[in-house]
Design a protein around this motif. Structure first.
Motif, PDB file in Angstrom:
ATOM      1  N   GLU A  44       0.841  -1.194   0.000  1.00 26.40           N
ATOM      2  CA  GLU A  44       0.000   0.000   0.000  1.00 26.40           C
ATOM      3  C   GLU A  44       0.883   1.254   0.000  1.00 26.40           C
ATOM      4  OE1 GLU A  44      -3.574   1.958   2.568  1.00 26.40           O
ATOM      5  OE2 GLU A  44      -3.536  -0.197   2.288  1.00 26.40           O
ATOM      6  N   LEU A  45       0.569   2.143  -0.923  1.00 28.00           N
ATOM      7  CA  LEU A  45       1.324   3.383  -1.046  1.00 28.00           C
ATOM      8  C   LEU A  45       0.819   4.405  -0.040  1.00 28.00           C
ATOM      9  CD1 LEU A  45       1.265   3.663  -4.954  1.00 28.00           C
ATOM     10  CD2 LEU A  45       3.075   2.675  -3.528  1.00 28.00           C
ATOM     11  N   ASP A  46       1.733   5.255   0.438  1.00 31.96           N
ATOM     12  CA  ASP A  46       1.295   6.318   1.335  1.00 31.96           C
ATOM     13  C   ASP A  46       0.801   7.510   0.508  1.00 31.96           C
ATOM     14  OD1 ASP A  46       3.533   7.936   0.586  1.00 31.96           O
ATOM     15  OD2 ASP A  46       4.741   7.128   2.223  1.00 31.96           O
ATOM     16  N   SER A  47       0.300   8.528   1.168  1.00 33.94           N
ATOM     17  CA  SER A  47      -0.314   9.650   0.458  1.00 33.94           C
ATOM     18  C   SER A  47       0.692  10.399  -0.418  1.00 33.94           C
ATOM     19  CB  SER A  47      -0.986  10.609   1.436  1.00 33.94           C
ATOM     20  OG  SER A  47      -0.051  11.115   2.366  1.00 33.94           O
ATOM     21  N   LEU A  48       1.939  10.519   0.018  1.00 36.42           N
ATOM     22  CA  LEU A  48       2.951  11.191  -0.796  1.00 36.42           C
ATOM     23  C   LEU A  48       3.245  10.381  -2.061  1.00 36.42           C
ATOM     24  CD1 LEU A  48       4.928  13.484  -1.250  1.00 36.42           C
ATOM     25  CD2 LEU A  48       6.576  12.247   0.161  1.00 36.42           C
ATOM     26  N   GLU A  49       3.296   9.069  -1.930  1.00 34.92           N
ATOM     27  CA  GLU A  49       3.529   8.216  -3.101  1.00 34.92           C
ATOM     28  C   GLU A  49       2.359   8.296  -4.077  1.00 34.92           C
ATOM     29  OE1 GLU A  49       6.335   4.660  -1.376  1.00 34.92           O
ATOM     30  OE2 GLU A  49       4.250   4.732  -0.694  1.00 34.92           O
ATOM     31  N   ILE A  50       1.140   8.352  -3.573  1.00 33.86           N
ATOM     32  CA  ILE A  50      -0.024   8.479  -4.449  1.00 33.86           C
ATOM     33  C   ILE A  50       0.014   9.821  -5.170  1.00 33.86           C
ATOM     34  CG2 ILE A  50      -2.545   8.696  -4.499  1.00 33.86           C
ATOM     35  CD1 ILE A  50      -2.543   6.532  -2.257  1.00 33.86           C
ATOM     36  N   THR A  51       0.397  10.876  -4.456  1.00 31.55           N
ATOM     37  CA  THR A  51       0.544  12.191  -5.086  1.00 31.55           C
ATOM     38  C   THR A  51       1.608  12.141  -6.171  1.00 31.55           C
ATOM     39  OG1 THR A  51      -0.151  13.288  -3.058  1.00 31.55           O
ATOM     40  CG2 THR A  51       1.075  14.626  -4.642  1.00 31.55           C
ATOM     41  N   THR A  52       2.678  11.396  -5.946  1.00 34.55           N
ATOM     42  CA  THR A  52       3.734  11.226  -6.936  1.00 34.55           C
ATOM     43  C   THR A  52       3.197  10.543  -8.190  1.00 34.55           C
ATOM     44  OG1 THR A  52       5.428  11.120  -5.209  1.00 34.55           O
ATOM     45  CG2 THR A  52       6.010  10.185  -7.359  1.00 34.55           C
TER      46      THR A  52
END
Length: 69
Positions: A23-31
């Motif tokens: 599961e990706l964190d919110s910063l990774e999803i924003t990336t």
């Protein structure tokens, strides 16, 4: 627009992650969202609250989106 294989390689590189199920964190999803915007991906990324949470989820989303375009 990137192919699915290019997208897979690019996401693994920018996220420095090869585990497609983590599961990706919110910063990774924003990336990922920024990557899609930068690549002028059509039909465009989903809203952040509807975004997939894993690399595998993003690839499945892209595959469905490619098939629909």
């Amino acid at each position: 627009m990137p192919t699915l294989e290019e997208m897979r390689r690019d996401l693994e590189r920018v996220l420095q992650e090869t585990d497609h199920d983590r599961e990706l964190d919110s910063l990774e999803i924003t990336t990922v969202l920024a990557y899609l915007v930068g690549k002028e991906y059509e039909p465009g990324p989903p809203p952040a609250d509807q975004a997939p949470r894993t690399i595998g989820g993003w690839l499945a989303w892209a595959e469905r989106s490619f098939a629909g375009s």
